[in-house]
Design a protein around this motif. Sequence first.
Motif, short mmCIF file in Angstrom:
data_model
loop_
_atom_site.label_atom_id
_atom_site.label_comp_id
_atom_site.label_asym_id
_atom_site.label_seq_id
_atom_site.Cartn_x
_atom_site.Cartn_y
_atom_site.Cartn_z
N VAL A 26 62.91 17.42 51.17
CA VAL A 26 61.77 17.71 50.28
C VAL A 26 60.63 18.36 51.05
N GLN A 27 60.37 17.85 52.26
CA GLN A 27 59.26 18.38 53.07
C GLN A 27 59.41 19.88 53.29
N TRP A 28 60.59 20.31 53.74
CA TRP A 28 60.79 21.73 54.03
C TRP A 28 60.92 22.54 52.75
N THR A 29 61.55 21.97 51.75
CA THR A 29 61.69 22.67 50.48
C THR A 29 60.33 22.91 49.85
N ARG A 30 59.46 21.91 49.92
CA ARG A 30 58.12 22.05 49.34
C ARG A 30 57.34 23.17 50.03
N ARG A 31 57.48 23.26 51.36
CA ARG A 31 56.73 24.29 52.09
C ARG A 31 57.16 25.69 51.64
N ALA A 32 58.46 25.85 51.39
CA ALA A 32 58.95 27.14 50.89
C ALA A 32 58.52 27.36 49.45
N ALA A 33 58.60 26.31 48.64
CA ALA A 33 58.24 26.41 47.23
C ALA A 33 56.78 26.78 47.05
N GLU A 34 55.93 26.21 47.89
CA GLU A 34 54.50 26.49 47.79
C GLU A 34 54.16 27.91 48.21
N GLN A 35 55.10 28.56 48.91
CA GLN A 35 54.92 29.97 49.26
C GLN A 35 55.55 30.89 48.21
N GLY A 36 56.09 30.28 47.14
CA GLY A 36 56.60 31.08 46.04
C GLY A 36 58.09 31.35 46.05
N ALA A 37 58.84 30.69 46.94
CA ALA A 37 60.29 30.91 46.99
C ALA A 37 60.94 30.26 45.77
N SER A 38 61.57 31.07 44.93
CA SER A 38 62.07 30.56 43.65
C SER A 38 63.22 29.56 43.81
N VAL A 39 64.11 29.79 44.76
CA VAL A 39 65.22 28.85 44.97
C VAL A 39 64.67 27.49 45.40
N ALA A 40 63.67 27.52 46.29
CA ALA A 40 63.04 26.27 46.73
C ALA A 40 62.34 25.57 45.57
N GLN A 41 61.70 26.33 44.70
CA GLN A 41 61.04 25.75 43.54
C GLN A 41 62.08 25.07 42.63
N TYR A 42 63.21 25.74 42.44
CA TYR A 42 64.29 25.15 41.65
C TYR A 42 64.80 23.87 42.31
N ASN A 43 65.06 23.93 43.63
CA ASN A 43 65.57 22.76 44.34
C ASN A 43 64.59 21.59 44.30
N LEU A 44 63.30 21.91 44.35
CA LEU A 44 62.30 20.85 44.27
C LEU A 44 62.29 20.24 42.86
N GLY A 45 62.52 21.09 41.86
CA GLY A 45 62.66 20.58 40.49
C GLY A 45 63.82 19.61 40.38
N VAL A 46 64.94 19.94 41.02
CA VAL A 46 66.11 19.05 41.01
C VAL A 46 65.76 17.73 41.70
#
Length: 332
Positions: free
Chosen positions: A187-207
Amino acid sequence: MSLIKKIIAAVPLSLLLATLSVMASSIEEGKEALQNENYTFALEQFQLLAEKGDAEAQLFLGGMYLRGEGVDQNLEEAAEWLKLAAEQGEPTAQNNLGWMYQNGRGVSRDFQEAMKWYRRSAEQGMAVAQQNIAQMYYDGEGVSRDYSEAASWFELAAEQGLTKSQETLGDMYYRGMGVDQSHEKGVQWTRRAAEQGASVAQYNLGVAYSEGLGVPQSYTDAAAWYLLAAEQGDSEAQFNLGNMYYQGRGVEQNMVESTKWYQLAAEQDEPEAQYFVGVAYAEGIGVTQDSLEAVKWFFQAAENGIDEAKEELEKLSEQNLAEAKEALEELN
């Protein structure tokens, strides 16, 4: 006598300083011209300095040949200039030359040479080169596949903010690939990517929020992250968001919104979404009832392996809908 020597000795130094000043000015002028798409002037500046051995100019000149800016694209010429810069230790040139060797662009494909130049660049802290090394270990391209080594290099690049590395490293922690499994670190690394706008990371964080992996379960947070990914065109996020609006999970139940997101996913060839859009048109859920539209979407879903869609076509065929019968004949 000593005074004369000092004066004479100072002349070459002043000439050197003047030359460096002109070179710096020309490089900056070349960069500005390149940014403004004044390729002819940029080429003149970089060519002059590159031929005098300036590594940065060689890098930019190689880039212009690589992209065909102001010159006919010439990958062999690009590789030659990049190699001259790389041999002088220019880290971007080293990375770009590694890419050319990895992909056989302007040079013969050679994974060992690619790795050699990536490493030289990575050891100078070039994040993209670190990521490229990580990907080669992850894919087993030119090296034995080694997820542990891949994770180490991804982490170096991730710490410098590269979203792809953050995204991949997060996934590796989720799965325990090359690292001890940790949903929290995932979650920590996924969130950092998601907060930069990475759509796959945003999806993974949603999961992660939907299933409570590494975070407390929250359908509201899941829907929020799915929405960010869905708005960027991620079809899986669009489908999941359609589900959430259909069920009223994390959002207020809304059939119009549900069908809207299902249809966006369906248009990207998501089979289950195609089936649900068919159901929506067949029953008038969130859209005006339209049997022909239902047939269209059921047919696409059935072609993509959804058995229930074929069953729905059979029901419509039994109602003497000619288009449904034709769809079934085509499927059979």
